[in-house]
Scaffold this active site. Structure first.
Site, PDB file in Angstrom:
ATOM      1  N   ASN A  12       0.860  -1.191   0.000  1.00  0.00           N
ATOM      2  CA  ASN A  12       0.000   0.000   0.000  1.00  0.00           C
ATOM      3  C   ASN A  12       0.896   1.239   0.000  1.00  0.00           C
ATOM      4  O   ASN A  12       1.518   1.559   1.010  1.00  0.00           O
ATOM      5  CB  ASN A  12      -0.887  -0.038   1.263  1.00  0.00           C
ATOM      6  CG  ASN A  12      -1.642   1.267   1.474  1.00  0.00           C
ATOM      7  OD1 ASN A  12      -1.832   2.049   0.544  1.00  0.00           O
ATOM      8  ND2 ASN A  12      -2.073   1.506   2.702  1.00  0.00           N
ATOM      9  N   TRP A  13       0.927   1.893  -1.129  1.00  0.00           N
ATOM     10  CA  TRP A  13       1.839   3.046  -1.261  1.00  0.00           C
ATOM     11  C   TRP A  13       1.295   4.322  -0.617  1.00  0.00           C
ATOM     12  O   TRP A  13       1.989   5.331  -0.564  1.00  0.00           O
ATOM     13  CB  TRP A  13       2.129   3.320  -2.736  1.00  0.00           C
ATOM     14  CG  TRP A  13       2.839   2.232  -3.460  1.00  0.00           C
ATOM     15  CD1 TRP A  13       3.290   1.036  -2.935  1.00  0.00           C
ATOM     16  CD2 TRP A  13       3.211   2.220  -4.844  1.00  0.00           C
ATOM     17  NE1 TRP A  13       3.903   0.287  -3.912  1.00  0.00           N
ATOM     18  CE2 TRP A  13       3.865   1.005  -5.096  1.00  0.00           C
ATOM     19  CE3 TRP A  13       3.041   3.123  -5.894  1.00  0.00           C
ATOM     20  CZ2 TRP A  13       4.368   0.672  -6.367  1.00  0.00           C
ATOM     21  CZ3 TRP A  13       3.533   2.797  -7.152  1.00  0.00           C
ATOM     22  CH2 TRP A  13       4.191   1.585  -7.371  1.00  0.00           C
ATOM     23  N   LYS A  14       0.055   4.279  -0.198  1.00  0.00           N
ATOM     24  CA  LYS A  14      -0.588   5.457   0.408  1.00  0.00           C
ATOM     25  C   LYS A  14      -0.438   6.675  -0.524  1.00  0.00           C
ATOM     26  O   LYS A  14      -0.485   6.521  -1.738  1.00  0.00           O
ATOM     27  CB  LYS A  14      -0.018   5.730   1.795  1.00  0.00           C
ATOM     28  CG  LYS A  14      -0.031   4.481   2.676  1.00  0.00           C
ATOM     29  CD  LYS A  14       0.231   4.775   4.120  1.00  0.00           C
ATOM     30  CE  LYS A  14       0.355   3.458   4.872  1.00  0.00           C
ATOM     31  NZ  LYS A  14       0.326   3.600   6.312  1.00  0.00           N
ATOM     32  N   HIS A  98      -9.415   1.096   5.185  1.00  0.00           N
ATOM     33  CA  HIS A  98      -8.102   1.247   5.815  1.00  0.00           C
ATOM     34  C   HIS A  98      -8.266   2.152   7.040  1.00  0.00           C
ATOM     35  O   HIS A  98      -9.067   3.094   7.011  1.00  0.00           O
ATOM     36  CB  HIS A  98      -7.111   1.862   4.821  1.00  0.00           C
ATOM     37  CG  HIS A  98      -5.701   1.818   5.314  1.00  0.00           C
ATOM     38  ND1 HIS A  98      -5.214   2.752   6.203  1.00  0.00           N
ATOM     39  CD2 HIS A  98      -4.696   0.952   5.077  1.00  0.00           C
ATOM     40  CE1 HIS A  98      -3.947   2.450   6.472  1.00  0.00           C
ATOM     41  NE2 HIS A  98      -3.612   1.365   5.806  1.00  0.00           N
ATOM     42  N   GLU A 100      -6.630   4.507   8.123  1.00  0.00           N
ATOM     43  CA  GLU A 100      -6.442   5.944   7.844  1.00  0.00           C
ATOM     44  C   GLU A 100      -7.713   6.548   7.250  1.00  0.00           C
ATOM     45  O   GLU A 100      -8.036   7.704   7.504  1.00  0.00           O
ATOM     46  CB  GLU A 100      -5.222   6.139   6.925  1.00  0.00           C
ATOM     47  CG  GLU A 100      -3.927   5.891   7.692  1.00  0.00           C
ATOM     48  CD  GLU A 100      -2.758   5.417   6.844  1.00  0.00           C
ATOM     49  OE1 GLU A 100      -2.817   5.534   5.606  1.00  0.00           O
ATOM     50  OE2 GLU A 100      -1.781   4.909   7.437  1.00  0.00           O
ATOM     51  N   GLU A 170      -5.156  -5.027  10.942  1.00  0.00           N
ATOM     52  CA  GLU A 170      -4.143  -3.995  11.131  1.00  0.00           C
ATOM     53  C   GLU A 170      -4.381  -3.263  12.447  1.00  0.00           C
ATOM     54  O   GLU A 170      -5.217  -2.347  12.502  1.00  0.00           O
ATOM     55  CB  GLU A 170      -4.201  -2.988   9.991  1.00  0.00           C
ATOM     56  CG  GLU A 170      -3.986  -3.609   8.633  1.00  0.00           C
ATOM     57  CD  GLU A 170      -3.452  -2.602   7.641  1.00  0.00           C
ATOM     58  OE1 GLU A 170      -2.364  -2.838   7.116  1.00  0.00           O
ATOM     59  OE2 GLU A 170      -4.109  -1.576   7.423  1.00  0.00           O
ATOM     60  N   GLY A 176       2.470   2.399  10.758  1.00  0.00           N
ATOM     61  CA  GLY A 176       3.334   3.561  10.537  1.00  0.00           C
ATOM     62  C   GLY A 176       4.047   4.021  11.807  1.00  0.00           C
ATOM     63  O   GLY A 176       4.622   5.101  11.839  1.00  0.00           O
ATOM     64  N   SER A 216       3.626  -2.030  10.345  1.00  0.00           N
ATOM     65  CA  SER A 216       5.084  -2.020  10.460  1.00  0.00           C
ATOM     66  C   SER A 216       5.737  -3.366  10.123  1.00  0.00           C
ATOM     67  O   SER A 216       6.654  -3.815  10.801  1.00  0.00           O
ATOM     68  CB  SER A 216       5.506  -1.555  11.856  1.00  0.00           C
ATOM     69  OG  SER A 216       4.993  -0.250  12.107  1.00  0.00           O
ATOM     70  N   GLY A 237       2.840  -1.070   4.343  1.00  0.00           N
ATOM     71  CA  GLY A 237       2.804   0.350   4.008  1.00  0.00           C
ATOM     72  C   GLY A 237       4.203   0.857   3.725  1.00  0.00           C
ATOM     73  O   GLY A 237       4.753   0.677   2.641  1.00  0.00           O
ATOM     74  N   GLY A 238       4.789   1.480   4.735  1.00  0.00           N
ATOM     75  CA  GLY A 238       6.096   2.138   4.598  1.00  0.00           C
ATOM     76  C   GLY A 238       7.151   1.313   3.876  1.00  0.00           C
ATOM     77  O   GLY A 238       7.835   1.820   2.972  1.00  0.00           O
TER      78      GLY A 238
HETATM   79  C1  PEP Z   1      -0.690   0.021   5.956  1.00  0.00           C
HETATM   80  O1  PEP Z   1      -0.648   1.033   5.299  1.00  0.00           O
HETATM   81  O2  PEP Z   1      -1.655  -0.729   5.816  1.00  0.00           O
HETATM   82  C2  PEP Z   1       0.384  -0.268   6.912  1.00  0.00           C
HETATM   83  C3  PEP Z   1       0.339  -1.375   7.600  1.00  0.00           C
HETATM   84  O3  PEP Z   1       1.406   0.643   7.028  1.00  0.00           O
HETATM   85  P1  PEP Z   1       2.871   0.401   7.694  1.00  0.00           P
HETATM   86  O4  PEP Z   1       3.396  -0.892   7.127  1.00  0.00           O
HETATM   87  O5  PEP Z   1       3.675   1.566   7.277  1.00  0.00           O
HETATM   88  O6  PEP Z   1       2.671   0.290   9.187  1.00  0.00           O
END
Ligand code: PEP
Length: 261
Positions: A12-14, A98, A100, A170, A176, A216, A237-238
């Site tokens: 997930n590039w956000k 999500h 966010e 999640e 994040g 993470s 994500g990151g």
């Molecule tokens: C996500 O965006 O779903 C996520 C889990 O982000 P991160 O890996 O950065 O915690």
């Protein structure tokens, strides 16, 4: 019986990546993909990069997903993107609910539910996210929170239809933040989710369900997380923004998968 499935790894590039940046990242993942053939890989760029991503992913094993959609199929909804548009842009998956989106854009379980049906109408597979806040975890409300997200978010979905749903657990406190849930902590919730799915859709559907972990995920924790019985892959994500870490996460999961065979 629940058998370990091949790893499903979604990036997930956000709200990151210009088209040239997307091109470079996609090329690197595609180049590595012959060595990652045991995994199902899905890239989830921002809307603006979808058409280019789709072009670059044509005839590759890497799949494309979007980060969100609107619940109507067309109409006067300025700024929104509909399911058929995503399908047209080459998407097979769409992330829904999500944390966010829930946190910053007020998305509720009822809205998530409408979006899941919109995804189905467009032939897209929804990746539905659930997870508790730190406060809920500390108050011992993790499981009840997730159960209500599943009950309301997936309301009205038959067992047949459910087969198309990918779930992502999640924990919000792990997204994040660099704080990953310990593998055993994540597994505890995943196991409860699968039990709940068995009650709702039957044991077979529950055993086939793909339940991702997100929060993470990094190369250093991918192996231990994927070793857990009920963790079928990751929503990253990151660490999905750099080809090297995304590929390494996938390799570690494949290694854990092969050891289970
Ligand atoms: C996500 O965006 O779903 C996520 C889990 O982000 P991160 O890996 O950065 O915690």
């Amino acid at each position: 019986m629940h058998h370990k499935k091949p790893p499903f790894i979604a990036g997930n590039w956000k709200m990151h990546m210009t088209i040239p940046e997307a091109r470079a990242l996609i090329s690197a993942v595609v180049k590595a993909s012959p060595g990652l053939s045991e995994a199902e890989i899905v890239l989830v760029p921002p809307f603006t990069a979808l058409a280019e991503a789709s072009r670059l992913l044509l005839d590759t094993p890497v799949q494309l997903g979007a980060q969100n959609l609107f619940y109507e199929d067309k109409g006067a909804f300025t700024g929104e993107v509909a399911g058929p548009m995503l399908a047209d842009a080459g998407c097979r998956y769409v992330v829904i609910g999500h944390s966010e989106r829930r946190q910053y854009f007020g998305e509720t379980d009822a809205l998530v539910n409408k979006k899941v049906f919109a995804a189905f109408r467009a032939g897209l597979k929804p990746i539905v996210c659930v997870g508790e806040t730190l406060e809920e975890r500390e108050a011992g409300r993790t499981i009840s929170r997730i159960e209500s997200q599943l009950r309301n978010g997936l309301a009205g979905i038959t067992a047949d239809r459910f087969a198309e749903v990918v779930l992502a657990y999640e924990p919000i406190w792990a997204i994040g933040t660099g704080k990953t849930a310990a593998a055993s902590q994540a597994e505890e919730v995943h196991a409860r989710i699968r039990e709940k799915l068995a009650e709702n859709y039957g044991k077979e559907a529950a055993s086939y369900a793909i339940i991702l972990y997100g929060g993470s995920v990094k190369p250093a924790n991918s192996y231990a997380l994927f070793r857990e019985k009920n963790i079928d892959g990751f929503l990253v994500g990151g660490a999905s923004l750099e080809a090297e870490s995304f590929i390494q996460i996938t390799k570690e999961a494949i290694k854990a998968y092969k050891e289970e065979q």
